[in-house]
Design a protein around this motif. Sequence first.
Motif, PDB file in Angstrom:
ATOM      1  N   SER A 182      33.497  23.359  48.102  1.00 10.65           N
ATOM      2  CA  SER A 182      33.050  23.454  46.711  1.00 10.65           C
ATOM      3  C   SER A 182      34.097  22.885  45.761  1.00 10.65           C
ATOM      4  O   SER A 182      33.773  22.151  44.822  1.00 10.65           O
ATOM      5  CB  SER A 182      32.749  24.907  46.347  1.00 10.65           C
ATOM      6  OG  SER A 182      31.664  25.394  47.101  1.00 10.65           O
ATOM      7  N   TRP A 183      35.353  23.212  46.009  1.00 13.19           N
ATOM      8  CA  TRP A 183      36.417  22.704  45.153  1.00 13.19           C
ATOM      9  C   TRP A 183      36.557  21.196  45.289  1.00 13.19           C
ATOM     10  O   TRP A 183      36.840  20.498  44.305  1.00 13.19           O
ATOM     11  CB  TRP A 183      37.743  23.394  45.479  1.00 13.19           C
ATOM     12  CG  TRP A 183      37.899  24.707  44.778  1.00 13.19           C
ATOM     13  CD1 TRP A 183      37.864  25.954  45.324  1.00 13.19           C
ATOM     14  CD2 TRP A 183      38.083  24.898  43.369  1.00 13.19           C
ATOM     15  NE1 TRP A 183      38.014  26.917  44.356  1.00 13.19           N
ATOM     16  CE2 TRP A 183      38.153  26.295  43.146  1.00 13.19           C
ATOM     17  CE3 TRP A 183      38.198  24.035  42.285  1.00 13.19           C
ATOM     18  CZ2 TRP A 183      38.338  26.845  41.877  1.00 13.19           C
ATOM     19  CZ3 TRP A 183      38.370  24.570  41.015  1.00 13.19           C
ATOM     20  CH2 TRP A 183      38.440  25.964  40.825  1.00 13.19           C
ATOM     21  N   LEU A 184      36.349  20.658  46.467  1.00 15.58           N
ATOM     22  CA  LEU A 184      36.406  19.212  46.665  1.00 15.58           C
ATOM     23  C   LEU A 184      35.292  18.528  45.876  1.00 15.58           C
ATOM     24  O   LEU A 184      35.517  17.494  45.230  1.00 15.58           O
ATOM     25  CB  LEU A 184      36.282  18.879  48.150  1.00 15.58           C
ATOM     26  CG  LEU A 184      36.254  17.378  48.505  1.00 15.58           C
ATOM     27  CD1 LEU A 184      37.542  16.705  48.035  1.00 15.58           C
ATOM     28  CD2 LEU A 184      36.046  17.184  50.003  1.00 15.58           C
ATOM     29  N   GLN A 185      34.093  19.114  45.922  1.00 16.60           N
ATOM     30  CA  GLN A 185      32.962  18.560  45.183  1.00 16.60           C
ATOM     31  C   GLN A 185      33.240  18.548  43.683  1.00 16.60           C
ATOM     32  O   GLN A 185      33.002  17.551  42.989  1.00 16.60           O
ATOM     33  CB  GLN A 185      31.702  19.382  45.474  1.00 16.60           C
ATOM     34  CG  GLN A 185      31.210  19.292  46.905  1.00 16.60           C
ATOM     35  CD  GLN A 185      30.167  20.345  47.215  1.00 16.60           C
ATOM     36  OE1 GLN A 185      30.036  21.346  46.517  1.00 16.60           O
ATOM     37  NE2 GLN A 185      29.401  20.113  48.281  1.00 16.60           N
ATOM     38  N   ILE A 186      33.734  19.674  43.193  1.00 18.09           N
ATOM     39  CA  ILE A 186      34.031  19.785  41.764  1.00 18.09           C
ATOM     40  C   ILE A 186      35.122  18.797  41.370  1.00 18.09           C
ATOM     41  O   ILE A 186      35.061  18.165  40.302  1.00 18.09           O
ATOM     42  CB  ILE A 186      34.462  21.229  41.421  1.00 18.09           C
ATOM     43  CG1 ILE A 186      33.297  22.194  41.645  1.00 18.09           C
ATOM     44  CG2 ILE A 186      34.954  21.315  39.978  1.00 18.09           C
ATOM     45  CD1 ILE A 186      33.680  23.650  41.574  1.00 18.09           C
ATOM     46  N   THR A 187      36.118  18.650  42.232  1.00 16.40           N
ATOM     47  CA  THR A 187      37.222  17.723  41.950  1.00 16.40           C
ATOM     48  C   THR A 187      36.723  16.285  41.845  1.00 16.40           C
ATOM     49  O   THR A 187      37.138  15.531  40.956  1.00 16.40           O
ATOM     50  CB  THR A 187      38.292  17.816  43.054  1.00 16.40           C
ATOM     51  OG1 THR A 187      38.808  19.148  43.095  1.00 16.40           O
ATOM     52  CG2 THR A 187      39.428  16.830  42.782  1.00 16.40           C
ATOM     53  N   ILE A 188      35.816  15.892  42.747  1.00 19.30           N
ATOM     54  CA  ILE A 188      35.267  14.533  42.719  1.00 19.30           C
ATOM     55  C   ILE A 188      34.544  14.272  41.400  1.00 19.30           C
ATOM     56  O   ILE A 188      34.733  13.226  40.762  1.00 19.30           O
ATOM     57  CB  ILE A 188      34.305  14.313  43.904  1.00 19.30           C
ATOM     58  CG1 ILE A 188      35.085  14.309  45.226  1.00 19.30           C
ATOM     59  CG2 ILE A 188      33.536  13.004  43.742  1.00 19.30           C
ATOM     60  CD1 ILE A 188      34.204  14.270  46.461  1.00 19.30           C
ATOM     61  N   VAL A 189      33.727  15.227  40.976  1.00 18.60           N
ATOM     62  CA  VAL A 189      32.996  15.081  39.714  1.00 18.60           C
ATOM     63  C   VAL A 189      33.967  15.045  38.535  1.00 18.60           C
ATOM     64  O   VAL A 189      33.821  14.226  37.611  1.00 18.60           O
ATOM     65  CB  VAL A 189      31.987  16.239  39.539  1.00 18.60           C
ATOM     66  CG1 VAL A 189      31.377  16.199  38.138  1.00 18.60           C
ATOM     67  CG2 VAL A 189      30.899  16.153  40.594  1.00 18.60           C
ATOM     68  N   ALA A 190      34.962  15.922  38.550  1.00 19.86           N
ATOM     69  CA  ALA A 190      35.942  15.977  37.464  1.00 19.86           C
ATOM     70  C   ALA A 190      36.721  14.669  37.361  1.00 19.86           C
ATOM     71  O   ALA A 190      36.985  14.168  36.254  1.00 19.86           O
ATOM     72  CB  ALA A 190      36.897  17.148  37.673  1.00 19.86           C
ATOM     73  N   VAL A 191      37.088  14.102  38.495  1.00 18.14           N
ATOM     74  CA  VAL A 191      37.816  12.833  38.509  1.00 18.14           C
ATOM     75  C   VAL A 191      36.952  11.720  37.931  1.00 18.14           C
ATOM     76  O   VAL A 191      37.426  10.887  37.146  1.00 18.14           O
ATOM     77  CB  VAL A 191      38.269  12.476  39.942  1.00 18.14           C
ATOM     78  CG1 VAL A 191      38.761  11.030  40.012  1.00 18.14           C
ATOM     79  CG2 VAL A 191      39.369  13.425  40.399  1.00 18.14           C
TER      80      VAL A 191
END
Length: 235
Positions: free
Chosen positions: A14-23
């Motif tokens: 979940s954190w990886l997914q959020i990080t990708i979107v945030a980037v």
Amino acid sequence: MLSSIVDLTSISSSWLQITIVAVWVSCILLIAWVVHRFAKGDPEIVRKIVHIGTGNVILLAWWLNIPAIVGITASVVASAITLLSYRFPILPGINSVGRQSLGTFFYAVSVGILIAWFWHIQQPQYAAIGIMVMAWGDGLAALIGQRFGQHKYKVLGAQKSWEGSLTMVLVSYFISSIILLSVQGNTWVTWVVSLAIACVATSLEAISFLGIDNLTVPLGSAAVAFMLIELLPYK
């Protein structure tokens, strides 16, 4: 023990997914800031960079299967920031202080509404249609209309150009067709529904005021797509 490992893996994912979107969003905002700050770009071009670029987040959310609560929360936060930006220079070049439009706010709200609606019924493609039609269709229509729009018309006091509206129809049709082809396949319904979406989106964009099309176009496009696919026999 196994359950704990699964939970940790899920949290990490979940954190990886959020990080990708945030980037992705950060990169779009950075590009817009650079164009505004150093290239002295046209404010409208800066706004459309953000308008089109951030709209693609809906595809990332769909493909990465971002949880609905994450998308809704992000929409609420973005909506609050955009409201503040109309009073304070939080997003220079994207919103002008005192600018008579709530378009950016409506845009953020529409993302949250569509995610809440279509993630719940596990039909994220309709949310993608709504946001992508708004992002690319309206974004390119505005740029083409302002630069090449020679043939003007008015609807409810709002001035548009036939060149811009034609761009809106064509881009909306293309976007809708690509998304529906990926989930519905190459059937006659795909092409008919795409045409309906394009016509509805263009009509809603033509009667916009104070940026309300950033809400009506994505919601209207998604609703038309969903209802027609549910009603028409495509098998």
